[in-house]
Write a protein that holds these residues in place. Structure first.
Motif, PDB file in Angstrom:
ATOM      1  N   ASN A  41       0.838  -1.210   0.000  1.00  0.00           N
ATOM      2  CA  ASN A  41       0.000   0.000   0.000  1.00  0.00           C
ATOM      3  C   ASN A  41       0.870   1.257   0.000  1.00  0.00           C
ATOM      4  O   ASN A  41       0.607   2.201  -0.746  1.00  0.00           O
ATOM      5  N   LYS A  45       0.944   4.074  -2.867  1.00  0.00           N
ATOM      6  CA  LYS A  45       0.708   5.490  -2.601  1.00  0.00           C
ATOM      7  C   LYS A  45       1.837   6.334  -3.179  1.00  0.00           C
ATOM      8  O   LYS A  45       1.600   7.395  -3.758  1.00  0.00           O
ATOM      9  N   ILE A  48       1.343   6.401  -6.895  1.00  0.00           N
ATOM     10  CA  ILE A  48       0.216   7.278  -7.226  1.00  0.00           C
ATOM     11  C   ILE A  48       0.671   8.730  -7.200  1.00  0.00           C
ATOM     12  O   ILE A  48       0.391   9.498  -8.120  1.00  0.00           O
ATOM     13  N   LEU A 133      -4.327   4.404 -11.700  1.00  0.00           N
ATOM     14  CA  LEU A 133      -4.674   5.031 -10.425  1.00  0.00           C
ATOM     15  C   LEU A 133      -5.917   4.377  -9.825  1.00  0.00           C
ATOM     16  O   LEU A 133      -5.967   4.115  -8.625  1.00  0.00           O
ATOM     17  N   VAL A 134      -6.898   4.086 -10.663  1.00  0.00           N
ATOM     18  CA  VAL A 134      -8.116   3.413 -10.183  1.00  0.00           C
ATOM     19  C   VAL A 134      -7.765   2.039  -9.632  1.00  0.00           C
ATOM     20  O   VAL A 134      -8.244   1.637  -8.564  1.00  0.00           O
ATOM     21  N   ARG A 137      -6.129   2.455  -6.315  1.00  0.00           N
ATOM     22  CA  ARG A 137      -7.105   2.800  -5.284  1.00  0.00           C
ATOM     23  C   ARG A 137      -7.910   1.578  -4.867  1.00  0.00           C
ATOM     24  O   ARG A 137      -8.226   1.389  -3.695  1.00  0.00           O
ATOM     25  N   ASP A 138      -8.255   0.715  -5.861  1.00  0.00           N
ATOM     26  CA  ASP A 138      -8.964  -0.530  -5.535  1.00  0.00           C
ATOM     27  C   ASP A 138      -8.104  -1.412  -4.630  1.00  0.00           C
ATOM     28  O   ASP A 138      -8.594  -1.988  -3.650  1.00  0.00           O
ATOM     29  N   ASN A 140      -5.795  -0.403  -2.657  1.00  0.00           N
ATOM     30  CA  ASN A 140      -5.724   0.266  -1.362  1.00  0.00           C
ATOM     31  C   ASN A 140      -6.971  -0.056  -0.537  1.00  0.00           C
ATOM     32  O   ASN A 140      -6.877  -0.322   0.656  1.00  0.00           O
ATOM     33  N   SER A 141      -8.147  -0.045  -1.176  1.00  0.00           N
ATOM     34  CA  SER A 141      -9.372  -0.337  -0.418  1.00  0.00           C
ATOM     35  C   SER A 141      -9.378  -1.791   0.046  1.00  0.00           C
ATOM     36  O   SER A 141      -9.839  -2.102   1.149  1.00  0.00           O
TER      37      SER A 141
END
Length: 164
Positions: A41, A45, A48, A133-134, A137-138, A140-141
């Motif tokens: 993660n 980040k 990103i 980026l999407v 983010r996925d 990361n979630s």
């Protein structure tokens, strides 16, 4: 009495589960997995942030070039009109100057077309970066979900240890 006996059986089973090395190993594996996910993660980040900075730099660079080219084109068109008005009766000089400015104008238009092409390529790259980026983010979630599950497992483990 039967309920008491069942409760004792459950307590014994829980004690055996808490004491078992297998349960501890599973818990350690889960903890290590969460640590790996946290590390991933952090890397995501950083990536990103890097991609967003790169995207912003590209956008600034091409926006500036497009504005400069547009201004140059407008300026050249204005200069061309000015020269046409001043020269008036001097047909030969007028034609020579007109050809000169038209060549410059065409060169600037060609340059503007090249910049537009470069901008389109940059926009395509930005779209790819946005898709990445999407995905990040996925990921990361998902990591956050794993952290929540691990937190619940650790709380349950503490409860079981307290009961034990």
């Amino acid at each position: 009495d039967q309920d008491l006996e069942e409760q004792k059986d459950i307590n014994r089973q829980l004690e055996q589960m808490v004491m078992s090395e297998e349960f501890e190993k599973e818990l350690e594996d889960e903890i290590n997995q969460v640590k790996e996910l946290e590390h991933a993660n952090r890397r995501f980040k950083v990536k990103i942030d890097m991609l967003e900075r790169e995207k912003n730099a590209i956008m600034k660079r091409y926006d500036g070039k497009m504005e400069d080219s547009t201004n140059k084109i407008k300026s050249l068109e204005e200069q061309l009109k000015e020269w046409e008005g001043k020269v008036g009766g001097l047909e030969t000089t007028n034609r020579e100057m007109e050809e000169k400015w038209e060549a410059k104008l065409e060169e600037e238009r060609r340059y503007a077309r090249e910049l537009r092409f470069d901008l389109e390529k940059a926009e395509d790259k930005i779209k790819g970066l946005d898709a990445e980026l999407v995905e990040l983010r996925d990921s990361n979630s998902k990591i956050e979900e794993y952290e929540l599950v691990l937190g619940k497992l650790m709380e349950r483990n503490e409860e079981l240890e307290e009961e034990a």
